[in-house]
Write a protein that holds these residues in place. Structure first.
Motif, PDB file in Angstrom:
ATOM      1  N   ALA A 282       0.833  -1.217   0.000  1.00 18.10           N
ATOM      2  CA  ALA A 282       0.000   0.000   0.000  1.00 18.10           C
ATOM      3  C   ALA A 282       0.863   1.261   0.000  1.00 18.10           C
ATOM      4  CB  ALA A 282      -0.926  -0.013   1.225  1.00 18.10           C
ATOM      5  N   LEU A 283       1.933   1.223   0.792  1.00 20.25           N
ATOM      6  CA  LEU A 283       2.823   2.385   0.832  1.00 20.25           C
ATOM      7  C   LEU A 283       3.518   2.606  -0.509  1.00 20.25           C
ATOM      8  CD1 LEU A 283       3.971   4.558   2.690  1.00 20.25           C
ATOM      9  CD2 LEU A 283       5.816   2.973   3.284  1.00 20.25           C
ATOM     10  N   VAL A 284       3.882   1.505  -1.176  1.00 18.87           N
ATOM     11  CA  VAL A 284       4.526   1.636  -2.493  1.00 18.87           C
ATOM     12  C   VAL A 284       3.565   2.243  -3.503  1.00 18.87           C
ATOM     13  CG1 VAL A 284       5.430   0.300  -4.421  1.00 18.87           C
ATOM     14  CG2 VAL A 284       6.229  -0.160  -2.112  1.00 18.87           C
ATOM     15  N   ILE A 285       2.298   1.829  -3.446  1.00 15.42           N
ATOM     16  CA  ILE A 285       1.313   2.398  -4.377  1.00 15.42           C
ATOM     17  C   ILE A 285       1.196   3.907  -4.165  1.00 15.42           C
ATOM     18  CG2 ILE A 285      -1.139   2.465  -4.897  1.00 15.42           C
ATOM     19  CD1 ILE A 285      -1.222  -0.541  -4.433  1.00 15.42           C
ATOM     20  N   ILE A 286       1.143   4.326  -2.911  1.00 17.76           N
ATOM     21  CA  ILE A 286       1.026   5.773  -2.632  1.00 17.76           C
ATOM     22  C   ILE A 286       2.268   6.515  -3.082  1.00 17.76           C
ATOM     23  CG2 ILE A 286       0.809   7.445  -0.779  1.00 17.76           C
ATOM     24  CD1 ILE A 286      -0.870   5.370   0.719  1.00 17.76           C
ATOM     25  N   LEU A 287       3.437   5.932  -2.841  1.00 20.78           N
ATOM     26  CA  LEU A 287       4.674   6.601  -3.254  1.00 20.78           C
ATOM     27  C   LEU A 287       4.780   6.678  -4.779  1.00 20.78           C
ATOM     28  CD1 LEU A 287       7.216   5.083  -0.693  1.00 20.78           C
ATOM     29  CD2 LEU A 287       6.159   7.357  -0.685  1.00 20.78           C
ATOM     30  N   VAL A 288       4.297   5.612  -5.474  1.00 19.47           N
ATOM     31  CA  VAL A 288       4.303   5.658  -6.938  1.00 19.47           C
ATOM     32  C   VAL A 288       3.368   6.750  -7.434  1.00 19.47           C
ATOM     33  CG1 VAL A 288       3.673   4.360  -9.005  1.00 19.47           C
ATOM     34  CG2 VAL A 288       5.014   3.273  -7.220  1.00 19.47           C
ATOM     35  N   GLU A 289       2.230   6.906  -6.785  1.00 23.79           N
ATOM     36  CA  GLU A 289       1.311   7.983  -7.170  1.00 23.79           C
ATOM     37  C   GLU A 289       1.964   9.347  -6.974  1.00 23.79           C
ATOM     38  OE1 GLU A 289      -2.805   5.622  -5.946  1.00 23.79           O
ATOM     39  OE2 GLU A 289      -1.992   7.240  -4.709  1.00 23.79           O
ATOM     40  N   ILE A 290       2.636   9.520  -5.843  1.00 26.78           N
ATOM     41  CA  ILE A 290       3.321  10.806  -5.607  1.00 26.78           C
ATOM     42  C   ILE A 290       4.414  11.038  -6.653  1.00 26.78           C
ATOM     43  CG2 ILE A 290       4.758  12.060  -3.967  1.00 26.78           C
ATOM     44  CD1 ILE A 290       3.220  10.694  -1.722  1.00 26.78           C
ATOM     45  N   THR A 291       5.120   9.959  -7.008  1.00 31.14           N
ATOM     46  CA  THR A 291       6.175  10.089  -8.027  1.00 31.14           C
ATOM     47  C   THR A 291       5.597  10.472  -9.370  1.00 31.14           C
ATOM     48  OG1 THR A 291       7.415   8.391  -6.838  1.00 31.14           O
ATOM     49  CG2 THR A 291       8.122   8.903  -9.059  1.00 31.14           C
ATOM     50  N   MET A 292       4.471   9.837  -9.740  1.00 37.29           N
ATOM     51  CA  MET A 292       3.834  10.213 -11.001  1.00 37.29           C
ATOM     52  C   MET A 292       3.375  11.671 -10.974  1.00 37.29           C
ATOM     53  SD  MET A 292       4.064   7.652 -12.989  1.00 37.29           S
ATOM     54  CE  MET A 292       5.610   7.244 -12.199  1.00 37.29           C
ATOM     55  N   GLY A 293       2.886  12.093  -9.817  1.00 40.04           N
ATOM     56  CA  GLY A 293       2.509  13.504  -9.698  1.00 40.04           C
ATOM     57  C   GLY A 293       3.697  14.435  -9.860  1.00 40.04           C
ATOM     58  N   LEU A 294       4.838  14.021  -9.303  1.00 37.47           N
ATOM     59  CA  LEU A 294       6.052  14.833  -9.478  1.00 37.47           C
ATOM     60  C   LEU A 294       6.448  14.910 -10.952  1.00 37.47           C
ATOM     61  CD1 LEU A 294       8.247  13.584  -6.492  1.00 37.47           C
ATOM     62  CD2 LEU A 294       7.070  15.754  -6.693  1.00 37.47           C
ATOM     63  N   PHE A 295       6.325  13.776 -11.658  1.00 37.37           N
ATOM     64  CA  PHE A 295       6.681  13.792 -13.078  1.00 37.37           C
ATOM     65  C   PHE A 295       5.728  14.688 -13.877  1.00 37.37           C
ATOM     66  CE2 PHE A 295       8.861   9.379 -12.863  1.00 37.37           C
ATOM     67  CZ  PHE A 295       9.976   9.996 -12.316  1.00 37.37           C
ATOM     68  N   VAL A 296       4.443  14.620 -13.521  1.00 34.44           N
ATOM     69  CA  VAL A 296       3.482  15.475 -14.238  1.00 34.44           C
ATOM     70  C   VAL A 296       3.814  16.945 -14.022  1.00 34.44           C
ATOM     71  CG1 VAL A 296       1.064  16.168 -14.316  1.00 34.44           C
ATOM     72  CG2 VAL A 296       1.643  13.747 -14.229  1.00 34.44           C
ATOM     73  N   MET A 297       4.074  17.319 -12.766  1.00 32.02           N
ATOM     74  CA  MET A 297       4.419  18.712 -12.473  1.00 32.02           C
ATOM     75  C   MET A 297       5.730  19.119 -13.136  1.00 32.02           C
ATOM     76  SD  MET A 297       2.177  20.295 -10.713  1.00 32.02           S
ATOM     77  CE  MET A 297       0.656  19.909  -9.863  1.00 32.02           C
ATOM     78  N   GLU A 298       6.652  18.171 -13.215  1.00 30.79           N
ATOM     79  CA  GLU A 298       7.942  18.487 -13.824  1.00 30.79           C
ATOM     80  C   GLU A 298       7.794  18.646 -15.334  1.00 30.79           C
ATOM     81  OE1 GLU A 298      10.318  18.806 -11.637  1.00 30.79           O
ATOM     82  OE2 GLU A 298      11.880  19.412 -13.070  1.00 30.79           O
ATOM     83  N   CYS A 299       6.970  17.791 -15.941  1.00 35.43           N
ATOM     84  CA  CYS A 299       6.763  17.916 -17.391  1.00 35.43           C
ATOM     85  C   CYS A 299       6.018  19.196 -17.741  1.00 35.43           C
ATOM     86  CB  CYS A 299       5.990  16.696 -17.907  1.00 35.43           C
ATOM     87  SG  CYS A 299       6.920  15.152 -17.825  1.00 35.43           S
ATOM     88  N   LEU A 300       5.152  19.645 -16.859  1.00 33.86           N
ATOM     89  CA  LEU A 300       4.459  20.920 -17.097  1.00 33.86           C
ATOM     90  C   LEU A 300       5.335  22.122 -16.766  1.00 33.86           C
ATOM     91  CD1 LEU A 300       0.937  20.049 -15.624  1.00 33.86           C
ATOM     92  CD2 LEU A 300       1.564  20.296 -18.028  1.00 33.86           C
ATOM     93  N   ARG A 301       6.551  21.880 -16.291  1.00 35.91           N
ATOM     94  CA  ARG A 301       7.520  22.930 -15.939  1.00 35.91           C
ATOM     95  C   ARG A 301       7.028  23.828 -14.805  1.00 35.91           C
ATOM     96  NH1 ARG A 301      10.370  24.941 -21.574  1.00 35.91           N
ATOM     97  NH2 ARG A 301      11.501  23.007 -21.949  1.00 35.91           N
TER      98      ARG A 301
END
Length: 507
Positions: A282-301
């Motif tokens: 469960a913790l890995v799923i949440i951390l993966v979601e946070i990581t994907m959110g970081l990538f989205v924010m990073e791609c949007l600059r």
């Protein structure tokens, strides 16, 4: 040894110890003072080393702070220029069409204005003839009177027609002026848009000027810029820490939503260390979601945590953004399903526990369950997207933490330097105090020593005085033969010896 110790009385041991301490007084004093000076110098060296480290750390903090402030200001300036560029592109792209539209409207208005101008009627040629006929005296000639009456009627008819034509012309002019109103309003609206755009650009330029002034101060490395950046870093640190604490609370709620269903999926008896595999999943799923959110924010600059992503081409960055968003959407959907599964499992657990207690399972309206289920599913679907925005406070927290740690470390180094200096001074004073305490312990032998030295000095002075008197008696006998010469010698000897005796006298 013990027999010897017990054979002597205690007071004798005390006297022996006192004598031993008195005899060892000078080396003990030297040892204590040397040890005190050693600690004093060592602590002062340590304080100087810590102060030098603190100074270097201050310089490093200043460089890091100015570099961070310069980078942030460059980003602000870049974004403001991007906004100005976007606004100018948007408005200037429409400028040819706007210019053509304004020209057409102004031409139409000009034509209507020319057409709406009032033209004075030209006097007709027959009006002069009528005037000449009207000046004929016709009071006595009835034929002329009839002609004049006919002319008067014709003139009335012509006046009516002219008045009607003038009214028609005025009506047409009013229609033309009325038709000009929409064109004027359109022009006013277009010019209002242009004015709004110009005002926006002026506001942006003022903001850019403010950022440029700040950027120049940062480049100059002024103390005002450093103080401003330090206070900004501290405020950003506390604000971002508060937002991250809220995000951690959301992550914990999300964890509890999916921890129970994950136990059913991966098994609740497997452990990795002291932690359940289900909890780790469960913790890995949440951390993966946070990581994907970081990538989205990073791609949007929006953030710049990963310079590699920012350096990618726009096409590849857009693809990466959509891939991260798709994976995030998939995980959010999975979490919504796990939240639904959690509600079912909780209901089964309640039913099983009720059966074990021997009680009947109470029938509950299904609509109540659906409300809680829908709420849990909604939370399980929304929380992953909400955690996406953690990237913004996380970037600020990382950037400000470096500065805050440097400031706090410099403060502790300065405090440590002051403590070491105080400890060094204290060790030196402690050595002097120990010497005084040692003298207090052996005060009686010291008092005897002082008395003995005083008696010996008095005896020496007395001997000197007696020898002086004895030498003065033969000198007085020889003075009868050469009084002036002997007296001068005696005076010179006495005057030469007297200061010597005074110098040898103890203070």
């Amino acid at each position: 040894m013990t027999g010897i110790f017990q054979s002597l009385p205690p007071w004798l041991w005390f006297v022996i110890a006192l004598v031993a301490l008195f005899l060892a007084r000078k080396p003990v004093h030297q040892g204590i003072l040397a040890l005190a000076r050693f600690f004093h110098q060592s602590l002062r060296l340590g304080a100087n080393a810590v102060a030098a480290s603190e100074h270097r750390l201050q310089l490093r903090n200043r460089e890091v702070l100015l570099a961070a402030g310069r980078e942030a200001t460059e980003r602000h300036i870049e974004r403001e220029f991007d906004r100005i560029e976007g606004a100018m592109k948007k408005e200037l792209a429409q400028y040819p069409a706007l210019h053509r539209k304004l020209c057409e409207q102004l031409t139409a208005i000009d034509e209507d204005y020319v057409r709406s101008a009032e033209v004075p009627p030209e006097p007709t040629n027959w009006a002069k003839a009528i005037k000449a006929v009207a000046e004929i005296p016709a009071k006595q000639d009835p034929v002329v009177g009839d002609v004049l009456e006919t002319i008067h009627g014709s003139m009335r008819k012509a006046e009516g027609k002219a008045l009607e034509a003038y009214r028609e012309s005025a009506r047409e002019r009013h229609q033309l002026l009325k038709r000009m109103m929409p064109a004027w309003r359109s022009i006013l609206k277009s010019l209002g848009k242009v004015n709004k755009t110009v005002a926006t650009v002026q506001q942006r330029s003022k903001v850019v000027d403010g950022h440029m002034d700040r950027y120049e101060e940062i480049l100059q490395g002024s103390d005002r810029a450093q103080r401003m950046l330090s206070s900004s870093s501290l405020s950003q640190f506390f604000i971002s820490a508060f937002v991250l604490a809220i995000a951690v609370g959301g992550a914990l709620i999300n964890f509890h939503l999916i921890a129970r269903p994950m136990t059913e999926m991966v098994g609740g008896t497997s452990y990795i260390g002291n932690f359940k595999v289900a909890d780790i999943s469960a913790l890995v799923i949440i951390l993966v979601e946070i990581t994907m959110g970081l990538f989205v924010m990073e791609c949007l600059r929006i953030t710049r945590l990963f310079p590699v992503i920012s350096a990618l081409s726009d096409k590849l960055r857009t693809r990466m953004m959509w891939a991260a968003f798709a994976l995030l959407f998939f995980l959010a959907t999975v979490e919504a399903g796990l939240a639904f599964m959690r509600e079912i499992l909780m209901r089964e657990d309640l039913a099983v526990s009720a059966q074990l207690r021997g009680a009947e399972v109470a029938a509950v309206d299904s609509s109540v369950y659906w409300i809680t289920t829908a709420a849990q599913m909604g939370m399980g679907f929304i929380l992953p997207f909400a955690l996406t925005f953690v990237a913004i406070p996380l970037e600020n927290f990382i950037a400000s933490t470096r500065t805050v740690i440097g400031i706090v470390t410099a403060f502790f180094l300065r405090l440590l330097s002051v403590v070491l200096r105080l400890a060094g001074t204290g060790s030196l004073r402690t050595g002097t105090l120990l010497v005084r305490l040692y003298d207090i312990v052996i005060f009686f032998p010291l008092w005897l020593e002082a008395r003995f030295l005083g008696w010996r000095e008095q005896a020496a002075e007395k001997a000197v005085v007696e020898s002086t008197v004895e030498e003065s008696v033969p000198a007085s006998k020889a003075s009868s033969r050469s009084p002036s010469r002997r007296s001068a010698k005696s005076v010179s000897k006495s005057s030469a010896k007297l200061p010597t005796n005074l110098e040898e006298q103890p203070s």
